[in-house]
Design an enzyme around this catalytic site. Structure first.
Site, short mmCIF file in Angstrom:
data_model
loop_
_atom_site.label_atom_id
_atom_site.label_comp_id
_atom_site.label_asym_id
_atom_site.label_seq_id
_atom_site.Cartn_x
_atom_site.Cartn_y
_atom_site.Cartn_z
N ARG A 48 3.14 -2.39 -3.34
CA ARG A 48 2.46 -2.56 -2.06
C ARG A 48 3.01 -3.78 -1.36
O ARG A 48 3.13 -4.86 -1.95
CB ARG A 48 0.95 -2.70 -2.27
N ARG A 76 4.16 -12.79 12.09
CA ARG A 76 3.85 -11.80 11.07
C ARG A 76 5.10 -11.01 10.70
O ARG A 76 5.36 -10.73 9.54
CB ARG A 76 2.77 -10.83 11.57
N ASP A 126 -3.99 -14.33 7.79
CA ASP A 126 -5.14 -15.03 8.36
C ASP A 126 -5.88 -15.75 7.24
O ASP A 126 -5.59 -15.53 6.06
CB ASP A 126 -6.08 -14.06 9.09
N GLY A 179 0.90 -0.55 4.46
CA GLY A 179 -0.18 0.26 4.97
C GLY A 179 0.18 0.92 6.29
O GLY A 179 -0.12 2.10 6.53
N ARG A 217 0.74 13.70 9.67
CA ARG A 217 -0.33 12.87 10.21
C ARG A 217 0.17 11.51 10.69
O ARG A 217 -0.58 10.53 10.75
CB ARG A 217 -1.46 12.67 9.19
N ARG A 235 5.41 -0.17 10.06
CA ARG A 235 6.08 -1.18 9.24
C ARG A 235 7.05 -0.52 8.26
O ARG A 235 8.09 -1.10 7.93
CB ARG A 235 5.05 -2.02 8.48
N SER A 243 -0.39 -7.31 4.29
CA SER A 243 -0.98 -8.59 4.66
C SER A 243 -2.30 -8.78 3.92
O SER A 243 -2.88 -7.85 3.36
CB SER A 243 -1.22 -8.65 6.17
#
Length: 235
Positions: free
Chosen positions: A87, A217, A204, A20, A43, A24, A90
Protein backbone atom coordinates in the site's frame (compact mmCIF):
# COMPACT_ATOMS: atom_id res chain seq x y z
CA UNK A 1 -11.10 -11.33 -15.39
CA UNK A 2 -12.95 -10.68 -12.15
CA UNK A 3 -16.00 -8.63 -11.23
CA UNK A 4 -13.86 -5.56 -10.46
CA UNK A 5 -10.71 -6.10 -12.55
CA UNK A 6 -10.95 -6.68 -16.29
CA UNK A 7 -7.27 -7.50 -16.80
CA UNK A 8 -6.56 -10.57 -18.90
CA UNK A 9 -4.59 -13.51 -17.46
CA UNK A 10 -0.95 -12.48 -17.21
CA UNK A 11 -1.70 -8.73 -17.25
CA UNK A 12 -1.09 -8.32 -13.52
CA UNK A 13 2.46 -8.50 -12.17
CA UNK A 14 3.38 -10.53 -9.10
CA UNK A 15 4.31 -7.23 -7.42
CA UNK A 16 1.41 -4.81 -7.00
CA UNK A 17 1.56 -1.32 -5.51
CA UNK A 18 -1.77 -0.08 -4.21
CA UNK A 19 -2.55 3.63 -3.97
CA UNK A 20 -6.09 4.35 -2.88
CA UNK A 21 -6.59 6.97 -5.59
CA UNK A 22 -6.72 5.50 -9.13
CA UNK A 23 -5.28 8.71 -10.54
CA UNK A 24 -2.26 8.29 -8.29
CA UNK A 25 -1.87 4.85 -9.83
CA UNK A 26 -1.85 6.51 -13.26
CA UNK A 27 0.61 9.20 -12.13
CA UNK A 28 2.97 6.66 -10.55
CA UNK A 29 2.89 4.37 -13.57
CA UNK A 30 3.69 7.25 -15.92
CA UNK A 31 6.55 8.53 -13.75
CA UNK A 32 8.19 5.28 -12.65
CA UNK A 33 7.49 2.56 -15.20
CA UNK A 34 8.56 1.88 -18.76
CA UNK A 35 6.50 0.05 -21.41
CA UNK A 36 3.36 0.92 -19.46
CA UNK A 37 -0.10 -0.16 -20.47
CA UNK A 38 -3.46 0.18 -18.78
CA UNK A 39 -4.83 -3.16 -17.59
CA UNK A 40 -7.94 -2.13 -15.66
CA UNK A 41 -10.63 0.55 -15.84
CA UNK A 42 -13.68 -1.09 -14.25
CA UNK A 43 -15.61 1.54 -12.26
CA UNK A 44 -12.78 3.98 -12.95
CA UNK A 45 -10.41 2.08 -10.62
CA UNK A 46 -7.41 2.31 -12.91
CA UNK A 47 -4.61 -0.25 -13.08
CA UNK A 48 -1.34 -0.16 -15.04
CA UNK A 49 1.46 -2.66 -15.62
CA UNK A 50 4.98 -1.90 -16.78
CA UNK A 51 8.63 -2.29 -15.82
CA UNK A 52 10.79 -0.65 -13.16
CA UNK A 53 14.52 -1.32 -13.60
CA UNK A 54 13.67 -4.53 -15.44
CA UNK A 55 11.15 -5.71 -12.83
CA UNK A 56 7.50 -6.13 -13.76
CA UNK A 57 5.17 -4.02 -11.59
CA UNK A 58 1.46 -3.24 -11.44
CA UNK A 59 -0.01 -0.08 -9.93
CA UNK A 60 -3.66 -0.71 -9.07
CA UNK A 61 -6.01 1.72 -7.35
CA UNK A 62 -7.71 0.19 -4.33
CA UNK A 63 -10.27 2.82 -3.37
CA UNK A 64 -10.93 4.31 0.06
CA UNK A 65 -11.38 2.18 3.16
CA UNK A 66 -10.90 -1.46 4.08
CA UNK A 67 -14.02 -2.85 2.34
CA UNK A 68 -12.86 -1.44 -0.99
CA UNK A 69 -9.26 -2.57 -0.56
CA UNK A 70 -10.46 -6.03 0.49
CA UNK A 71 -12.25 -6.48 -2.84
CA UNK A 72 -9.20 -5.64 -4.92
CA UNK A 73 -6.66 -7.53 -2.82
CA UNK A 74 -8.82 -10.66 -2.73
CA UNK A 75 -9.15 -10.60 -6.52
CA UNK A 76 -5.48 -9.74 -7.09
CA UNK A 77 -4.39 -12.70 -4.96
CA UNK A 78 -7.03 -15.30 -5.77
CA UNK A 79 -7.36 -14.71 -9.51
CA UNK A 80 -4.08 -13.05 -10.55
CA UNK A 81 -1.73 -14.69 -8.00
CA UNK A 82 -0.18 -11.44 -6.75
CA UNK A 83 2.65 -12.26 -4.35
CA UNK A 84 3.83 -8.89 -3.01
CA UNK A 85 1.31 -6.14 -2.23
CA UNK A 86 2.41 -2.73 -0.97
CA UNK A 87 0.00 0.00 0.00
CA UNK A 88 1.28 3.47 -0.92
CA UNK A 89 -0.86 6.24 0.48
CA UNK A 90 -1.27 9.15 2.84
CA UNK A 91 -1.93 9.20 6.55
CA UNK A 92 -2.49 11.58 9.42
CA UNK A 93 0.22 11.86 12.06
CA UNK A 94 -0.74 11.15 15.67
CA UNK A 95 2.58 11.81 17.45
CA UNK A 96 4.28 15.16 18.00
CA UNK A 97 7.65 13.91 16.73
CA UNK A 98 6.16 12.86 13.37
CA UNK A 99 6.20 15.68 10.82
CA UNK A 100 4.49 16.49 7.57
CA UNK A 101 6.06 14.71 4.57
CA UNK A 102 7.68 12.13 6.86
CA UNK A 103 7.27 8.50 5.85
CA UNK A 104 5.71 5.93 8.16
CA UNK A 105 6.44 2.23 7.65
CA UNK A 106 3.60 0.36 9.31
CA UNK A 107 4.97 -2.52 11.35
CA UNK A 108 1.52 -3.28 12.78
CA UNK A 109 -2.00 -2.03 12.08
CA UNK A 110 -4.55 -1.66 14.86
CA UNK A 111 -8.25 -1.46 14.01
CA UNK A 112 -11.69 -1.47 15.59
CA UNK A 113 -13.12 -3.57 12.78
CA UNK A 114 -12.39 -4.78 9.28
CA UNK A 115 -14.07 -6.96 6.64
CA UNK A 116 -12.12 -9.90 8.11
CA UNK A 117 -13.01 -9.25 11.75
CA UNK A 118 -15.98 -11.62 11.89
CA UNK A 119 -13.99 -14.76 11.06
CA UNK A 120 -11.84 -14.43 14.19
CA UNK A 121 -14.79 -14.50 16.64
CA UNK A 122 -13.35 -13.59 20.06
CA UNK A 123 -9.71 -13.40 18.94
CA UNK A 124 -8.04 -10.02 18.49
CA UNK A 125 -5.83 -10.88 15.52
CA UNK A 126 -2.69 -8.72 15.27
CA UNK A 127 -2.00 -7.82 11.60
CA UNK A 128 1.63 -7.05 10.84
CA UNK A 129 3.91 -6.29 7.90
CA UNK A 130 6.19 -8.72 6.15
CA UNK A 131 9.58 -8.46 7.82
CA UNK A 132 11.66 -8.66 4.64
CA UNK A 133 9.71 -5.80 3.07
CA UNK A 134 9.78 -3.73 6.25
CA UNK A 135 13.53 -4.13 6.66
CA UNK A 136 14.22 -3.32 3.00
CA UNK A 137 11.93 -0.27 3.07
CA UNK A 138 13.68 1.10 6.15
CA UNK A 139 17.04 0.70 4.42
CA UNK A 140 15.73 2.37 1.25
CA UNK A 141 14.34 5.31 3.21
CA UNK A 142 17.64 5.76 5.01
CA UNK A 143 19.58 5.70 1.73
CA UNK A 144 17.32 8.46 0.35
CA UNK A 145 17.65 10.49 3.57
CA UNK A 146 13.86 10.54 4.00
CA UNK A 147 12.66 11.13 7.60
CA UNK A 148 11.08 7.79 8.46
CA UNK A 149 9.27 6.24 11.41
CA UNK A 150 8.68 2.52 11.93
CA UNK A 151 5.93 1.32 14.25
CA UNK A 152 2.23 0.82 14.75
CA UNK A 153 -0.53 2.63 12.89
CA UNK A 154 -4.30 2.76 13.26
CA UNK A 155 -6.58 1.71 10.37
CA UNK A 156 -9.88 3.49 10.89
CA UNK A 157 -13.12 2.63 9.14
CA UNK A 158 -14.33 6.24 9.39
CA UNK A 159 -12.83 9.37 7.84
CA UNK A 160 -14.91 11.93 9.73
CA UNK A 161 -14.15 10.53 13.15
CA UNK A 162 -16.22 11.53 16.19
CA UNK A 163 -14.27 9.56 18.77
CA UNK A 164 -11.67 11.95 20.25
CA UNK A 165 -11.38 9.59 23.22
CA UNK A 166 -10.26 6.80 20.92
CA UNK A 167 -7.68 9.02 19.23
CA UNK A 168 -6.34 9.94 22.66
CA UNK A 169 -5.77 6.26 23.44
CA UNK A 170 -4.03 5.72 20.11
CA UNK A 171 -1.67 8.59 20.86
CA UNK A 172 -1.16 7.36 24.42
CA UNK A 173 -0.14 3.93 23.14
CA UNK A 174 2.39 5.20 20.62
CA UNK A 175 0.40 4.86 17.39
CA UNK A 176 2.26 6.84 14.75
CA UNK A 177 -0.53 7.67 12.33
CA UNK A 178 -4.01 6.91 11.09
CA UNK A 179 -5.18 5.71 7.67
CA UNK A 180 -7.97 3.45 6.41
CA UNK A 181 -6.65 0.31 4.69
CA UNK A 182 -3.52 -1.38 6.04
CA UNK A 183 -5.07 -3.65 8.69
CA UNK A 184 -7.16 -5.50 6.11
CA UNK A 185 -4.23 -5.70 3.68
CA UNK A 186 -2.03 -7.30 6.35
CA UNK A 187 -4.78 -9.71 7.38
CA UNK A 188 -5.39 -10.90 3.82
CA UNK A 189 -1.65 -11.28 3.22
CA UNK A 190 -1.40 -13.47 6.33
CA UNK A 191 -4.40 -15.55 5.22
CA UNK A 192 -2.99 -16.26 1.77
CA UNK A 193 0.71 -16.41 2.63
CA UNK A 194 1.71 -13.26 0.70
CA UNK A 195 4.05 -10.36 1.46
CA UNK A 196 2.50 -7.02 2.41
CA UNK A 197 3.62 -3.60 3.61
CA UNK A 198 2.15 -0.12 3.98
CA UNK A 199 4.42 2.79 3.10
CA UNK A 200 2.68 6.01 4.08
CA UNK A 201 3.36 9.70 3.60
CA UNK A 202 2.19 12.06 6.36
CA UNK A 203 -0.14 14.52 4.66
CA UNK A 204 -1.72 16.10 7.75
CA UNK A 205 -1.35 16.18 11.52
CA UNK A 206 -4.20 15.43 13.90
CA UNK A 207 -2.54 17.27 16.78
CA UNK A 208 -1.52 20.52 15.05
CA UNK A 209 -4.07 20.68 12.24
CA UNK A 210 -1.31 21.18 9.65
CA UNK A 211 -1.80 19.79 6.17
CA UNK A 212 0.28 19.57 3.01
CA UNK A 213 -0.49 21.64 -0.05
CA UNK A 214 -1.34 19.57 -3.13
CA UNK A 215 2.04 20.24 -4.81
CA UNK A 216 3.99 19.05 -1.78
CA UNK A 217 1.83 15.94 -1.53
CA UNK A 218 2.88 14.95 -5.04
CA UNK A 219 6.58 15.43 -4.29
CA UNK A 220 6.31 13.38 -1.09
CA UNK A 221 4.36 10.69 -2.92
CA UNK A 222 7.36 10.29 -5.23
CA UNK A 223 9.63 9.54 -2.26
CA UNK A 224 7.18 6.95 -1.02
CA UNK A 225 6.91 5.16 -4.36
CA UNK A 226 10.70 4.93 -4.69
CA UNK A 227 10.96 3.41 -1.21
CA UNK A 228 8.22 0.88 -1.99
CA UNK A 229 9.74 -0.17 -5.30
CA UNK A 230 13.22 -0.59 -3.84
CA UNK A 231 11.81 -2.63 -0.97
CA UNK A 232 9.82 -4.88 -3.28
CA UNK A 233 12.89 -5.91 -5.24
CA UNK A 234 15.61 -5.81 -2.61
CA UNK A 235 17.89 -8.83 -2.67
Amino acid sequence: MTIHIDAAPGDIAETVLLPGDPYRAKWAAEHFLSDVRQVNAVRGMLGFTGFWQGHRVTFQGSGMGMPSLSIYVNELIRTYDAQTLIRIGSCGAMQSHVGLRDVILAMTATTLSSPSASIFRDVNFAPCADWSLLRAAAAAAESHDVPTHVGGIYSSDTFYDERPDLNEQMVRHGILGVEMEAAELYTLAARYGRRALAVLTVSDHLETGEALHHDLRERSFSDMVEIALEAAFAE
